[in-house]
Design an enzyme around this catalytic site. Structure first.
Site, PDB file in Angstrom:
ATOM      1  N   ARG A 190      35.474 -52.198  45.182  1.00  0.00           N
ATOM      2  CA  ARG A 190      36.363 -52.320  44.033  1.00  0.00           C
ATOM      3  C   ARG A 190      36.318 -51.053  43.177  1.00  0.00           C
ATOM      4  O   ARG A 190      35.260 -50.480  42.947  1.00  0.00           O
ATOM      5  CB  ARG A 190      35.936 -53.525  43.182  1.00  0.00           C
ATOM      6  CG  ARG A 190      36.756 -53.666  41.902  1.00  0.00           C
ATOM      7  CD  ARG A 190      36.732 -55.059  41.366  1.00  0.00           C
ATOM      8  NE  ARG A 190      35.500 -55.369  40.655  1.00  0.00           N
ATOM      9  CZ  ARG A 190      35.290 -56.552  40.060  1.00  0.00           C
ATOM     10  NH1 ARG A 190      36.193 -57.503  40.126  1.00  0.00           N
ATOM     11  NH2 ARG A 190      34.144 -56.775  39.441  1.00  0.00           N
TER      12      ARG A 190
ATOM     13  N   ARG B 210      24.177 -60.306  40.272  1.00  0.00           N
ATOM     14  CA  ARG B 210      25.280 -61.062  39.657  1.00  0.00           C
ATOM     15  C   ARG B 210      25.571 -62.338  40.445  1.00  0.00           C
ATOM     16  O   ARG B 210      25.920 -63.363  39.854  1.00  0.00           O
ATOM     17  CB  ARG B 210      26.533 -60.192  39.563  1.00  0.00           C
ATOM     18  CG  ARG B 210      26.411 -59.122  38.482  1.00  0.00           C
ATOM     19  CD  ARG B 210      27.482 -58.061  38.624  1.00  0.00           C
ATOM     20  NE  ARG B 210      28.808 -58.560  38.329  1.00  0.00           N
ATOM     21  CZ  ARG B 210      29.929 -58.024  38.817  1.00  0.00           C
ATOM     22  NH1 ARG B 210      29.874 -57.008  39.647  1.00  0.00           N
ATOM     23  NH2 ARG B 210      31.094 -58.521  38.480  1.00  0.00           N
TER      24      ARG B 210
ATOM     25  N   LYS C 147      39.416 -63.324  40.253  1.00  0.00           N
ATOM     26  CA  LYS C 147      39.822 -63.949  38.991  1.00  0.00           C
ATOM     27  C   LYS C 147      40.711 -63.014  38.172  1.00  0.00           C
ATOM     28  O   LYS C 147      41.753 -63.435  37.688  1.00  0.00           O
ATOM     29  CB  LYS C 147      38.598 -64.321  38.140  1.00  0.00           C
ATOM     30  CG  LYS C 147      37.729 -65.413  38.710  1.00  0.00           C
ATOM     31  CD  LYS C 147      36.696 -65.882  37.677  1.00  0.00           C
ATOM     32  CE  LYS C 147      35.739 -64.788  37.217  1.00  0.00           C
ATOM     33  NZ  LYS C 147      34.878 -64.244  38.275  1.00  0.00           N
TER      34      LYS C 147
ATOM     35  N   ARG D  54      32.683 -49.660  38.565  1.00  0.00           N
ATOM     36  CA  ARG D  54      31.917 -50.247  37.466  1.00  0.00           C
ATOM     37  C   ARG D  54      30.439 -50.159  37.786  1.00  0.00           C
ATOM     38  O   ARG D  54      30.025 -50.364  38.912  1.00  0.00           O
ATOM     39  CB  ARG D  54      32.314 -51.725  37.289  1.00  0.00           C
ATOM     40  CG  ARG D  54      33.581 -51.921  36.491  1.00  0.00           C
ATOM     41  CD  ARG D  54      34.118 -53.330  36.591  1.00  0.00           C
ATOM     42  NE  ARG D  54      33.104 -54.372  36.381  1.00  0.00           N
ATOM     43  CZ  ARG D  54      33.396 -55.672  36.251  1.00  0.00           C
ATOM     44  NH1 ARG D  54      34.662 -56.073  36.304  1.00  0.00           N
ATOM     45  NH2 ARG D  54      32.450 -56.555  36.084  1.00  0.00           N
TER      46      ARG D  54
ATOM     47  N   ARG E 253      30.675 -69.179  31.073  1.00  0.00           N
ATOM     48  CA  ARG E 253      29.885 -68.760  32.226  1.00  0.00           C
ATOM     49  C   ARG E 253      28.567 -69.501  32.307  1.00  0.00           C
ATOM     50  O   ARG E 253      27.741 -69.201  33.154  1.00  0.00           O
ATOM     51  CB  ARG E 253      29.618 -67.273  32.110  1.00  0.00           C
ATOM     52  CG  ARG E 253      30.338 -66.449  33.188  1.00  0.00           C
ATOM     53  CD  ARG E 253      29.918 -65.052  32.996  1.00  0.00           C
ATOM     54  NE  ARG E 253      30.196 -64.105  34.015  1.00  0.00           N
ATOM     55  CZ  ARG E 253      31.261 -63.321  34.060  1.00  0.00           C
ATOM     56  NH1 ARG E 253      32.245 -63.475  33.215  1.00  0.00           N
ATOM     57  NH2 ARG E 253      31.341 -62.389  34.972  1.00  0.00           N
TER      58      ARG E 253
HETATM   59  P1  AMP Z   1      33.402 -59.728  34.341  1.00  0.00           P
HETATM   60  O1  AMP Z   1      34.349 -58.614  34.117  1.00  0.00           O
HETATM   61  O2  AMP Z   1      34.001 -61.072  34.043  1.00  0.00           O
HETATM   62  O3  AMP Z   1      32.749 -59.685  35.690  1.00  0.00           O
HETATM   63  O4  AMP Z   1      32.226 -59.544  33.256  1.00  0.00           O
HETATM   64  C1  AMP Z   1      31.408 -58.400  33.275  1.00  0.00           C
HETATM   65  C2  AMP Z   1      30.129 -58.634  32.503  1.00  0.00           C
HETATM   66  O5  AMP Z   1      30.434 -58.952  31.145  1.00  0.00           O
HETATM   67  C3  AMP Z   1      29.284 -59.799  32.989  1.00  0.00           C
HETATM   68  O6  AMP Z   1      28.468 -59.452  34.098  1.00  0.00           O
HETATM   69  C4  AMP Z   1      28.459 -60.096  31.729  1.00  0.00           C
HETATM   70  O7  AMP Z   1      27.460 -59.124  31.530  1.00  0.00           O
HETATM   71  C5  AMP Z   1      29.513 -59.911  30.646  1.00  0.00           C
HETATM   72  N1  AMP Z   1      30.220 -61.185  30.405  1.00  0.00           N
HETATM   73  C6  AMP Z   1      31.532 -61.459  30.666  1.00  0.00           C
HETATM   74  N2  AMP Z   1      31.836 -62.713  30.325  1.00  0.00           N
HETATM   75  C7  AMP Z   1      30.690 -63.274  29.853  1.00  0.00           C
HETATM   76  C8  AMP Z   1      30.336 -64.559  29.364  1.00  0.00           C
HETATM   77  N3  AMP Z   1      31.236 -65.557  29.304  1.00  0.00           N
HETATM   78  N4  AMP Z   1      29.044 -64.749  28.963  1.00  0.00           N
HETATM   79  C9  AMP Z   1      28.153 -63.778  29.005  1.00  0.00           C
HETATM   80  N5  AMP Z   1      28.400 -62.546  29.487  1.00  0.00           N
HETATM   81  C10 AMP Z   1      29.659 -62.286  29.904  1.00  0.00           C
END
Ligand code: AMP
Length: 218
Positions: free
Chosen positions: A128, A172, A14, A161, A89
């Site tokens: 990654r 996740r 994404k 990360r 999400r």
């Molecule tokens: P990502 O970089 O999109 O994988 O997001 C990393 C982390 O940020 C996720 O595992 C959540 O802990 C938090 N996060 C990102 N977007 C959301 C969302 N829409 N709702 C809740 N937590 C989020």
């Protein structure tokens, strides 16, 4: 003018696709994960609050996330549209977003789902590496930086990360299946969903995504 969302499991690409698509359409790329990480780096109260959830691979509470996104959507740069990456999400967030956009008479044009097999996701995420400074993403095998451990774009240090470590990846994926996957049906019922396989060449996926999105808004 284009308002759309990217949905897909962690590791579907994404973030990578979002950068290309946002550039192509000339719209801001809004990644909730990036906003949380930027806040964490700056040590803001929002960042500190999000950290425990992020490190564990859990969703940050909806109230916090929804407010943050609504605030971002008041900036001037969304006048020509936006690409949301990593939001919504869950179904509650999808409902809040729909109500907010309906109120402003700026509904979504499309929702693009990127799908990838679980086995491939684990390979992608565990290799990654992410730039500490600008969040650009690399892979130790599939998308190596020019210099090991250094970002091609800004020279920043590449790190793994916390939530890309194996134990957290599995969690996740469970969170995605239980909480996020239901929004795919939500958007299918709204007639907004475009699904595509996100395996193969990055540029080829971008090209397919661009034509699918253009068809959707035509
Ligand atoms: P990502 O970089 O999109 O994988 O997001 C990393 C982390 O940020 C996720 O595992 C959540 O802990 C938090 N996060 C990102 N977007 C959301 C969302 N829409 N709702 C809740 N937590 C989020």
């Amino acid at each position: 003018l284009m308002r759309f969302i990217l949905v897909g499991p962690p590791g579907a690409g994404k973030g990578t696709q979002a950068v290309h698509l946002a550039t192509h359409f000339g719209i801001p790329h809004i990644s909730t994960g990036d906003i949380f990480r930027a806040n964490l780096k700056e040590g803001t109260p929002l960042g500190l609050k999000a950290k425990e959830y992020m490190d564990a691979g859990n969703l940050v509470p909806d109230e916090v996330t929804n407010e943050m996104v609504k605030d971002r959507l008041t900036h001037d740069d969304v006048a020509n549209g936006f690409l949301l990456d990593g939001y919504p999400r869950n179904v509650v967030q999808a409902g809040v977003l729909r109500a907010y956009l309906a109120e402003k008479s700026t509904p979504l044009d499309a929702v693009l789902e990127l799908s990838v097999e679980d086995s491939e996701i684990i390979a992608r995420l565990s290799g990654r590496r992410t730039c500490k400074e600008c969040s650009a993403s690399y892979h130790i095998q599939f998308n190596k930086p020019q210099v090991d451990g250094k970002c091609d774009k800004c020279g920043g240090e590449l790190i793994q990360r916390e939530d890309d470590k194996e134990a957290v990846i599995k969690h996740r994926l469970d969170v995605y299946a239980e909480q996020t996957a239901p929004i795919v049906s939500f958007y299918r019922e709204e007639g907004l969903l475009i699904s595509m396989a996100a395996t193969g060449d990055v540029d080829e996926i971008t090209q397919r995504a661009i034509s699918a999105l253009k068809t959707a808004v035509a």
